[in-house]
Design an enzyme around this catalytic site. Structure first.
Site, PDB file in Angstrom:
ATOM      1  N   HIS A  96       0.833  -1.200   0.000  1.00  0.00           N
ATOM      2  CA  HIS A  96       0.000   0.000   0.000  1.00  0.00           C
ATOM      3  C   HIS A  96       0.865   1.246   0.000  1.00  0.00           C
ATOM      4  O   HIS A  96       1.813   1.349   0.779  1.00  0.00           O
ATOM      5  CB  HIS A  96      -0.933   0.024   1.209  1.00  0.00           C
ATOM      6  CG  HIS A  96      -1.818   1.240   1.239  1.00  0.00           C
ATOM      7  ND1 HIS A  96      -2.790   1.463   0.285  1.00  0.00           N
ATOM      8  CD2 HIS A  96      -1.841   2.320   2.058  1.00  0.00           C
ATOM      9  CE1 HIS A  96      -3.399   2.614   0.535  1.00  0.00           C
ATOM     10  NE2 HIS A  96      -2.835   3.156   1.600  1.00  0.00           N
ATOM     11  N   SER A  97       0.546   2.196  -0.875  1.00  0.00           N
ATOM     12  CA  SER A  97       1.240   3.482  -0.970  1.00  0.00           C
ATOM     13  C   SER A  97       2.733   3.238  -1.224  1.00  0.00           C
ATOM     14  O   SER A  97       3.079   2.584  -2.200  1.00  0.00           O
ATOM     15  CB  SER A  97       0.988   4.295   0.301  1.00  0.00           C
ATOM     16  OG  SER A  97       1.337   5.644   0.142  1.00  0.00           O
ATOM     17  N   MET A  98       3.617   3.715  -0.359  1.00  0.00           N
ATOM     18  CA  MET A  98       5.039   3.448  -0.550  1.00  0.00           C
ATOM     19  C   MET A  98       5.301   1.952  -0.672  1.00  0.00           C
ATOM     20  O   MET A  98       6.174   1.502  -1.430  1.00  0.00           O
ATOM     21  CB  MET A  98       5.862   4.027   0.611  1.00  0.00           C
ATOM     22  CG  MET A  98       7.362   3.835   0.457  1.00  0.00           C
ATOM     23  SD  MET A  98       8.340   4.382   1.894  1.00  0.00           S
ATOM     24  CE  MET A  98       8.234   2.924   2.941  1.00  0.00           C
ATOM     25  N   SER A 123      -1.487  -0.911  -4.298  1.00  0.00           N
ATOM     26  CA  SER A 123      -2.611  -0.199  -3.689  1.00  0.00           C
ATOM     27  C   SER A 123      -2.248   1.238  -3.336  1.00  0.00           C
ATOM     28  O   SER A 123      -1.192   1.500  -2.761  1.00  0.00           O
ATOM     29  CB  SER A 123      -3.051  -0.945  -2.420  1.00  0.00           C
ATOM     30  OG  SER A 123      -3.906  -0.164  -1.617  1.00  0.00           O
TER      31      SER A 123
END
Length: 254
Positions: A96-98, A123
Protein backbone atom coordinates in the site's frame (compact mmCIF):
# COMPACT_ATOMS: atom_id res chain seq x y z
CA UNK A 1 23.38 -7.59 -4.71
CA UNK A 2 24.22 -10.91 -3.06
CA UNK A 3 20.95 -12.84 -3.11
CA UNK A 4 22.36 -15.74 -1.08
CA UNK A 5 22.65 -13.89 2.20
CA UNK A 6 19.42 -13.27 4.14
CA UNK A 7 19.39 -10.05 6.14
CA UNK A 8 17.91 -11.44 9.36
CA UNK A 9 14.42 -12.62 8.44
CA UNK A 10 13.47 -12.61 12.13
CA UNK A 11 13.94 -8.84 12.06
CA UNK A 12 12.00 -8.23 8.87
CA UNK A 13 9.10 -10.69 8.86
CA UNK A 14 6.05 -10.78 11.15
CA UNK A 15 3.47 -13.55 11.28
CA UNK A 16 0.52 -12.66 13.49
CA UNK A 17 -1.43 -15.84 12.67
CA UNK A 18 1.12 -18.39 11.40
CA UNK A 19 -0.22 -20.90 8.89
CA UNK A 20 2.88 -22.87 7.85
CA UNK A 21 0.86 -25.40 5.86
CA UNK A 22 -1.18 -22.85 3.91
CA UNK A 23 -1.07 -23.41 0.13
CA UNK A 24 -0.27 -19.76 -0.64
CA UNK A 25 1.59 -16.90 1.02
CA UNK A 26 0.58 -13.24 1.20
CA UNK A 27 3.48 -10.84 1.76
CA UNK A 28 2.41 -7.35 2.85
CA UNK A 29 4.46 -4.16 2.45
CA UNK A 30 3.53 -1.17 4.69
CA UNK A 31 3.00 2.44 3.66
CA UNK A 32 5.25 5.39 4.55
CA UNK A 33 5.39 5.63 8.32
CA UNK A 34 3.55 2.32 8.57
CA UNK A 35 4.53 -0.87 10.35
CA UNK A 36 3.81 -4.57 10.12
CA UNK A 37 0.98 -4.26 12.65
CA UNK A 38 -1.08 -2.30 10.10
CA UNK A 39 -1.74 -5.68 8.47
CA UNK A 40 -2.86 -7.46 11.66
CA UNK A 41 -6.55 -7.23 10.61
CA UNK A 42 -5.67 -8.55 7.15
CA UNK A 43 -3.83 -11.47 8.72
CA UNK A 44 -6.77 -12.23 10.99
CA UNK A 45 -9.24 -12.11 8.10
CA UNK A 46 -7.21 -14.14 5.61
CA UNK A 47 -5.50 -16.68 7.86
CA UNK A 48 -7.76 -19.47 6.63
CA UNK A 49 -6.70 -18.75 3.06
CA UNK A 50 -2.98 -18.02 3.36
CA UNK A 51 0.15 -17.68 5.43
CA UNK A 52 0.19 -13.90 5.90
CA UNK A 53 3.60 -12.31 6.35
CA UNK A 54 4.05 -8.58 6.99
CA UNK A 55 7.29 -6.66 6.49
CA UNK A 56 8.68 -4.65 9.38
CA UNK A 57 10.93 -1.87 8.09
CA UNK A 58 13.77 -0.56 10.29
CA UNK A 59 13.12 2.49 12.49
CA UNK A 60 9.71 1.63 13.92
CA UNK A 61 8.08 -0.35 16.72
CA UNK A 62 10.44 -3.12 17.84
CA UNK A 63 13.05 -1.89 15.30
CA UNK A 64 12.88 1.76 16.38
CA UNK A 65 16.53 1.82 17.51
CA UNK A 66 17.71 0.93 14.00
CA UNK A 67 18.34 3.66 11.43
CA UNK A 68 15.54 4.04 8.89
CA UNK A 69 16.23 3.50 5.19
CA UNK A 70 15.56 6.62 3.13
CA UNK A 71 16.12 5.10 -0.33
CA UNK A 72 13.62 2.75 -2.01
CA UNK A 73 16.32 0.92 -3.94
CA UNK A 74 18.39 0.23 -0.84
CA UNK A 75 15.29 -0.92 1.04
CA UNK A 76 14.35 -3.30 -1.79
CA UNK A 77 17.94 -4.60 -1.92
CA UNK A 78 17.72 -5.51 1.75
CA UNK A 79 14.25 -7.05 1.58
CA UNK A 80 14.69 -9.19 -1.55
CA UNK A 81 16.99 -11.83 0.00
CA UNK A 82 14.75 -11.99 3.07
CA UNK A 83 11.59 -12.83 1.14
CA UNK A 84 13.27 -15.10 -1.45
CA UNK A 85 13.01 -18.18 0.82
CA UNK A 86 9.24 -17.66 1.08
CA UNK A 87 8.77 -18.86 -2.51
CA UNK A 88 8.40 -22.52 -1.61
CA UNK A 89 4.73 -22.02 -2.61
CA UNK A 90 2.80 -19.41 -4.61
CA UNK A 91 3.34 -15.90 -3.23
CA UNK A 92 1.16 -12.82 -3.62
CA UNK A 93 2.60 -9.36 -2.87
CA UNK A 94 0.40 -6.62 -1.44
CA UNK A 95 1.84 -3.14 -1.02
CA UNK A 96 0.00 0.00 0.00
CA UNK A 97 1.24 3.48 -0.97
CA UNK A 98 5.04 3.45 -0.55
CA UNK A 99 4.70 -0.29 0.04
CA UNK A 100 3.41 -0.76 -3.51
CA UNK A 101 6.63 0.66 -4.92
CA UNK A 102 8.78 -1.35 -2.50
CA UNK A 103 6.92 -4.53 -3.49
CA UNK A 104 7.42 -3.70 -7.18
CA UNK A 105 11.15 -3.13 -6.70
CA UNK A 106 11.54 -6.34 -4.68
CA UNK A 107 9.71 -8.24 -7.43
CA UNK A 108 12.10 -6.76 -10.01
CA UNK A 109 15.07 -7.96 -8.00
CA UNK A 110 13.69 -11.48 -7.69
CA UNK A 111 13.03 -11.89 -11.42
CA UNK A 112 15.04 -14.58 -13.08
CA UNK A 113 15.52 -16.44 -9.78
CA UNK A 114 12.37 -18.53 -10.11
CA UNK A 115 10.80 -16.26 -7.51
CA UNK A 116 8.09 -14.49 -9.47
CA UNK A 117 5.01 -13.51 -7.43
CA UNK A 118 1.73 -14.97 -8.61
CA UNK A 119 0.31 -11.44 -8.36
CA UNK A 120 1.33 -7.99 -7.19
CA UNK A 121 -1.33 -5.76 -5.64
CA UNK A 122 -0.33 -2.09 -6.04
CA UNK A 123 -2.61 -0.20 -3.69
CA UNK A 124 -3.00 3.54 -3.25
CA UNK A 125 0.01 4.47 -5.35
CA UNK A 126 0.51 5.95 -8.77
CA UNK A 127 2.66 3.99 -11.20
CA UNK A 128 6.47 4.15 -10.93
CA UNK A 129 6.80 5.96 -14.27
CA UNK A 130 4.57 8.82 -13.13
CA UNK A 131 6.11 11.71 -11.26
CA UNK A 132 4.93 14.46 -8.97
CA UNK A 133 7.09 17.01 -7.20
CA UNK A 134 6.47 16.40 -3.50
CA UNK A 135 8.42 17.83 -0.58
CA UNK A 136 6.61 16.63 2.54
CA UNK A 137 9.87 15.24 3.90
CA UNK A 138 11.30 18.78 3.90
CA UNK A 139 8.55 20.18 6.12
CA UNK A 140 9.00 20.87 9.81
CA UNK A 141 7.47 18.47 12.33
CA UNK A 142 4.15 20.31 12.40
CA UNK A 143 3.92 20.12 8.62
CA UNK A 144 4.65 16.41 8.68
CA UNK A 145 1.98 15.81 11.31
CA UNK A 146 -0.51 17.83 9.25
CA UNK A 147 0.13 15.55 6.27
CA UNK A 148 -0.42 12.45 8.38
CA UNK A 149 -3.69 13.80 9.74
CA UNK A 150 -4.88 14.76 6.26
CA UNK A 151 -4.35 11.22 4.98
CA UNK A 152 -5.94 9.62 8.08
CA UNK A 153 -3.43 6.80 8.06
CA UNK A 154 -1.94 7.26 11.53
CA UNK A 155 -3.57 6.15 14.75
CA UNK A 156 -5.24 9.13 16.43
CA UNK A 157 -3.72 7.97 19.72
CA UNK A 158 -0.25 8.42 18.27
CA UNK A 159 -1.03 11.89 16.90
CA UNK A 160 -2.31 12.96 20.31
CA UNK A 161 0.63 11.59 22.30
CA UNK A 162 3.63 13.90 22.13
CA UNK A 163 6.13 11.29 23.29
CA UNK A 164 4.90 8.64 20.87
CA UNK A 165 4.83 11.17 18.06
CA UNK A 166 8.44 12.20 18.59
CA UNK A 167 9.43 8.54 18.47
CA UNK A 168 7.80 7.85 15.11
CA UNK A 169 8.45 11.12 13.26
CA UNK A 170 12.04 10.29 12.24
CA UNK A 171 10.91 7.05 10.54
CA UNK A 172 8.00 8.82 8.86
CA UNK A 173 10.26 11.58 7.55
CA UNK A 174 12.74 8.99 6.27
CA UNK A 175 9.99 7.08 4.48
CA UNK A 176 8.66 10.26 2.87
CA UNK A 177 12.18 11.12 1.71
CA UNK A 178 12.49 7.64 0.20
CA UNK A 179 9.24 7.75 -1.72
CA UNK A 180 9.41 11.40 -2.75
CA UNK A 181 12.90 10.99 -4.24
CA UNK A 182 12.00 7.75 -6.05
CA UNK A 183 11.63 7.56 -9.82
CA UNK A 184 10.36 7.98 -12.35
CA UNK A 185 11.14 4.35 -13.22
CA UNK A 186 10.22 2.63 -16.50
CA UNK A 187 10.88 -1.00 -15.51
CA UNK A 188 8.55 -3.98 -15.66
CA UNK A 189 7.86 -7.19 -13.76
CA UNK A 190 6.78 -10.52 -15.20
CA UNK A 191 3.95 -11.07 -12.74
CA UNK A 192 0.38 -9.79 -13.13
CA UNK A 193 -0.39 -6.48 -11.42
CA UNK A 194 -3.71 -5.42 -9.95
CA UNK A 195 -3.92 -1.75 -9.06
CA UNK A 196 -6.30 -0.76 -6.27
CA UNK A 197 -7.15 2.87 -5.68
CA UNK A 198 -9.64 5.10 -3.90
CA UNK A 199 -11.64 7.41 -6.13
CA UNK A 200 -10.79 10.39 -3.88
CA UNK A 201 -7.16 9.58 -3.17
CA UNK A 202 -5.07 12.80 -3.16
CA UNK A 203 -1.90 10.77 -3.64
CA UNK A 204 -2.95 8.74 -6.67
CA UNK A 205 -5.62 9.47 -9.24
CA UNK A 206 -7.35 6.65 -11.04
CA UNK A 207 -5.51 7.69 -14.20
CA UNK A 208 -2.12 7.57 -12.45
CA UNK A 209 -2.91 4.17 -10.95
CA UNK A 210 -3.94 2.86 -14.36
CA UNK A 211 -0.40 3.50 -15.66
CA UNK A 212 0.71 0.46 -13.63
CA UNK A 213 -0.39 -1.49 -16.73
CA UNK A 214 2.85 -0.32 -18.39
CA UNK A 215 4.91 -2.02 -15.66
CA UNK A 216 3.97 -5.64 -16.24
CA UNK A 217 4.55 -8.04 -19.11
CA UNK A 218 1.63 -10.11 -17.82
CA UNK A 219 -2.03 -9.37 -17.09
CA UNK A 220 -3.23 -6.10 -15.59
CA UNK A 221 -6.40 -5.10 -13.79
CA UNK A 222 -7.54 -2.06 -11.84
CA UNK A 223 -10.22 -1.78 -9.19
CA UNK A 224 -11.53 1.54 -7.92
CA UNK A 225 -13.05 1.86 -4.47
CA UNK A 226 -14.98 4.64 -2.83
CA UNK A 227 -12.68 6.52 -0.49
CA UNK A 228 -9.41 8.36 -0.03
CA UNK A 229 -5.83 7.27 0.46
CA UNK A 230 -6.72 4.75 3.15
CA UNK A 231 -9.82 3.44 1.37
CA UNK A 232 -8.64 -0.08 2.30
CA UNK A 233 -9.58 0.59 5.93
CA UNK A 234 -13.00 2.12 5.23
CA UNK A 235 -13.79 -0.46 2.52
CA UNK A 236 -12.11 -3.40 4.24
CA UNK A 237 -14.74 -6.08 3.48
CA UNK A 238 -14.63 -5.30 -0.25
CA UNK A 239 -10.83 -5.20 -0.36
CA UNK A 240 -10.50 -8.43 1.60
CA UNK A 241 -12.92 -10.13 -0.79
CA UNK A 242 -10.73 -9.13 -3.73
CA UNK A 243 -7.61 -10.38 -1.94
CA UNK A 244 -9.23 -13.65 -0.94
CA UNK A 245 -10.30 -14.35 -4.51
CA UNK A 246 -6.77 -13.62 -5.75
CA UNK A 247 -5.20 -15.91 -3.15
CA UNK A 248 -7.48 -18.77 -4.12
CA UNK A 249 -6.73 -18.10 -7.77
CA UNK A 250 -2.99 -18.24 -7.05
CA UNK A 251 -3.41 -21.67 -5.50
CA UNK A 252 -5.36 -22.92 -8.51
CA UNK A 253 -2.70 -21.67 -10.93
CA UNK A 254 0.20 -22.76 -8.75
Amino acid sequence: MNMTVADGSDLWLRRFHPEPDAPVRLVCFPHAGGSASFYFPVSAALKSDSDVVALQYPGRQDRRTEPSVDDIGVLADRIAPVVAPLFDRPVVFFGHSMGAVVAFEVARRLQGLDHTPALLFASGRRAPSTKRVETVHQRDDDGLVAEMKALSGTDAQVLGDEELLRMVLPAIRSDYRAIETYGPVEGTVDCPITALVGDKDPKATVEEADVWRDHTTAAFAIQVFSGGHFYLSSRAPEVLAVMREALRGAVAVG
